[in-house]
Design an enzyme around this catalytic site. Structure first.
Site, PDB file in Angstrom:
ATOM      1  N   PRO A  44       3.154 -17.644  20.593  1.00  0.00           N
ATOM      2  CA  PRO A  44       3.579 -19.048  20.484  1.00  0.00           C
ATOM      3  C   PRO A  44       4.799 -19.244  19.579  1.00  0.00           C
ATOM      4  CG  PRO A  44       1.570 -18.667  19.205  1.00  0.00           C
ATOM      5  CD  PRO A  44       1.873 -17.388  19.914  1.00  0.00           C
ATOM      6  N   LEU A 101       5.905 -16.248  13.796  1.00  0.00           N
ATOM      7  CA  LEU A 101       5.906 -14.898  14.385  1.00  0.00           C
ATOM      8  C   LEU A 101       7.304 -14.482  14.863  1.00  0.00           C
ATOM      9  CD1 LEU A 101       2.503 -14.993  16.353  1.00  0.00           C
ATOM     10  CD2 LEU A 101       2.949 -14.061  14.078  1.00  0.00           C
ATOM     11  N   SER A 126       9.707 -16.117  16.796  1.00  0.00           N
ATOM     12  CA  SER A 126      10.132 -16.327  18.191  1.00  0.00           C
ATOM     13  C   SER A 126      11.624 -16.639  18.293  1.00  0.00           C
ATOM     14  CB  SER A 126       9.303 -17.423  18.859  1.00  0.00           C
ATOM     15  OG  SER A 126       9.539 -18.651  18.236  1.00  0.00           O
ATOM     16  N   ALA A 152      14.065 -15.617  16.364  1.00  0.00           N
ATOM     17  CA  ALA A 152      14.848 -14.382  16.158  1.00  0.00           C
ATOM     18  C   ALA A 152      14.763 -13.491  17.384  1.00  0.00           C
ATOM     19  CB  ALA A 152      14.336 -13.626  14.926  1.00  0.00           C
ATOM     20  N   ASP A 156      13.682 -11.588  10.102  1.00  0.00           N
ATOM     21  CA  ASP A 156      13.198 -11.699  11.487  1.00  0.00           C
ATOM     22  C   ASP A 156      14.136 -11.021  12.471  1.00  0.00           C
ATOM     23  OD1 ASP A 156      11.592 -13.356  10.028  1.00  0.00           O
ATOM     24  OD2 ASP A 156      11.487 -14.936  11.518  1.00  0.00           O
TER      25      ASP A 156
HETATM   26  O1  PMV Z   1       8.235 -18.854   8.479  1.00  0.00           O
HETATM   27  P1  PMV Z   1       8.400 -17.408   8.536  1.00  0.00           P
HETATM   28  O2  PMV Z   1       7.273 -16.624   9.092  1.00  0.00           O
HETATM   29  O3  PMV Z   1       9.704 -16.979   9.191  1.00  0.00           O
HETATM   30  O4  PMV Z   1       8.451 -16.867   7.057  1.00  0.00           O
HETATM   31  C1  PMV Z   1       9.267 -17.382   6.065  1.00  0.00           C
HETATM   32  C2  PMV Z   1       9.222 -16.476   4.912  1.00  0.00           C
HETATM   33  C3  PMV Z   1       9.806 -17.042   3.638  1.00  0.00           C
HETATM   34  O5  PMV Z   1       9.788 -15.991   2.701  1.00  0.00           O
HETATM   35  C4  PMV Z   1       8.947 -18.178   3.133  1.00  0.00           C
HETATM   36  C5  PMV Z   1      11.217 -17.564   3.832  1.00  0.00           C
HETATM   37  C6  PMV Z   1      12.252 -16.496   4.136  1.00  0.00           C
HETATM   38  O6  PMV Z   1      13.346 -16.902   4.585  1.00  0.00           O
HETATM   39  O7  PMV Z   1      12.035 -15.308   3.899  1.00  0.00           O
END
Ligand code: PMV
Length: 312
Positions: free
Chosen positions: A98, A103, A105, A107, A149
Site C-alpha cells: 500500500p 514502505l 512506495s 521512492a 528510500d
Molecule cells: O515515513 P518513512 O517510512 O519514509 O520514514 C521516515 C523516517 C524518518 O527518519 C522519520 C524521516 C527520514 O527522512 O529519514
C-alpha cells in the site's frame, strides 16, 4: 515495451535519529512496485495505476503543469532532461504494497520510472546516478527527503546509511520479517516536526534518547553482520520511539500482539503515527502474522531482498 520493478523498504533501526545526523539501517522488502512503460508515436503521456481511480492523460507540453502522479511526472521530467530526448509514453503502475504506509512506495515508483524511461529511450544510467536522480525526485516533490528510500529501491539489500556520506555500507543477509500495517495513513513531515518541537521543549532528554537510538543502530549493524539475534534491540528501539511520541495505540497493539505471538522483537518502522510495524520472528512467522490479522490489520511475511531495481 519495458517492465521495470523496484522494491519497497522498511527502516530496521534509527528512524528519526537519522534526521539529527545519526545512522540508520534500512532494508528492501520482497514487495515491489512494477512500472510497465511503452513509447508512443504521438506526444501524449498516459499514466494509470492500481492505486488511483482514474487514468491521467496529457500532452508532453503539460508534463510539469498538470496535476496528479507528482512522483511519476517528476521522474519522467528529470529522465527526459538527463537523456536530452522526449517521447509520448503509456505507463501502467502496479504495486504489491500500500502507498502512504512508510514502505517507500514513492521512492520505488520514482526509481523504476526513471530506469524505464532510460530503457525505452535506449539510454544508459549508472545505478549511483539513478539513486541520486530518484532522491532529487523525492526532494523536489516533497521539499525534503532523506536518501534512504531511493537508495534501497535502487540497490536492494540492507544499507547502513550515514547522513552526509555518499556511499552506504551494504549488508547482504537474509532477514525474515513480518510486516504488519495499521492502515492509518500518516505524514512523515508532521511526525518529524513533532519530534523537533519535543526536542525544543526537552533538549537534554530528546538528545539522549536520540543518542541511545544511535547506539542501538550501530550495535544492530554488528549483530546483523554476524547473524545474531536483533530482537531485544528492536524492542528497545521501539521503546525509545514511544518516548519520542511517534508511536500510537494501534502501533503498540500490533507490536505487543507480535511479541505475545512469539516474535523475538517488534517495533514500528518509519515515521510512526500509523503506517506499519516490523516483527522479527524467525521461527514463528505464521503465528505472528495471524496475531496481527486478529487485530483487524493486514500483515505479510517478507524476507529482506538483495534485489534492487531491475528490468524484468
Ligand atoms: O515515513 P518513512 O517510512 O519514509 O520514514 C521516515 C523516517 C524518518 O527518519 C522519520 C524521516 C527520514 O527522512 O529519514
Amino acid at each position: 515495451m519495458v517492465l521495470v520493478s523496484a522494491p519497497g523498504k522498511v527502516i530496521l533501526f534509527g528512524e528519526h535519529a537519522v534526521v539529527y545526523g545519526k545512522p540508520s539501517l534500512a532494508g528492501a522488502i520482497d514487495k515491489r512496485t512494477h512500472v510497465n512503460l511503452e513509447a508512443r508515436d504521438d506526444d501524449i503521456i498516459s499514466i494509470e495505476s492500481d492505486a488511483a481511480p482514474q487514468r491521467l492523460s496529457f500532452s508532453l507540453d503539460d508534463l510539469v503543469s498538470v496535476e496528479g502522479f507528482p512522483y511519476v511526472r517528476k521522474a519522467i521530467e528529470l529522465a527526459f532532461e538527463r537523456i536530452g530526448k522526449k517521447s509520448g509514453l503509456d505507463i501502467k503502475i502496479s504495486s504489491d504494497f500500500p502507498p502512504a504506509s512508510g514502505l517507500g512506495s514513492s521512492a520505488s515508483v520514482s526509481i523504476a520510472t526513471i530506469l524505464a524511461v532510460h530503457e525505452v529511450l535506449e539510454s544508459e544510467i549508472p545505478y549511483g546516478t539513478l539513486a541520486k536522480l530518484g532522491h532529487k525526485v523525492e526532494f523536489e516533490v516533497q521539499g525534503a527527503a532523506s536518501p534512504t528510500d531511493t537508495a534501497i529501491a535502487t540497490f536492494g539489500g540492507i544499507l547502513f546509511i550515514e547522513p552526509g556520506k555518499d556511499e552506504h555500507k551494504r549488508i547482504d543477509v537474509q532477514l525474515p520479517l513480518i510486516v504488519g500495517c495499521t492502515g492509518i495513513e500518516r505524514s512523515t513531515k508532521v511526525l518529524v516536526e513533532n519530534v523537533r518541537v519535543l526536542r525544543e521543549n526537552s533538549p537534554e532528554i530528546v538528545d539522549s534518547t536520540i543518542e541511545s537510538i544511535e547506539k542501538i543502530t550501530r550495535m544492530a549493524k554488528e549483530k546483523i553482520e554476524k547473524g545474531e539475534d536483533i530482537g531485544d534491540l528492536m524492542n528497545m528501539n521501539h521503546g525509545l520511539l514511544m518516548a519520542l511520541g511517534v508511536s500510537n495505540f494501534k502501533l503498540d497493539i500490533l507490536v505487543y500482539a507480535a511479541r505475545d505471538a512469539g516474535a523475538r522483537g517488534a517495533k514500528l518502522t518509519g515515521a510512526g503515527g500509523g503506517g506499519c510495524i516490523i516483527a522479527y520472528a524467525p521461527d514463528k512467522g505464521a503465528q505472528v502474522k495471524g496475531a496481527i490479522e486478529n487485530c483487524g490489520c493486514s500483515a505479510f511475511e517478507s524476507a529482506i531482498t538483495s534485489v534492487g531495481v531491475r528490468v524484468e
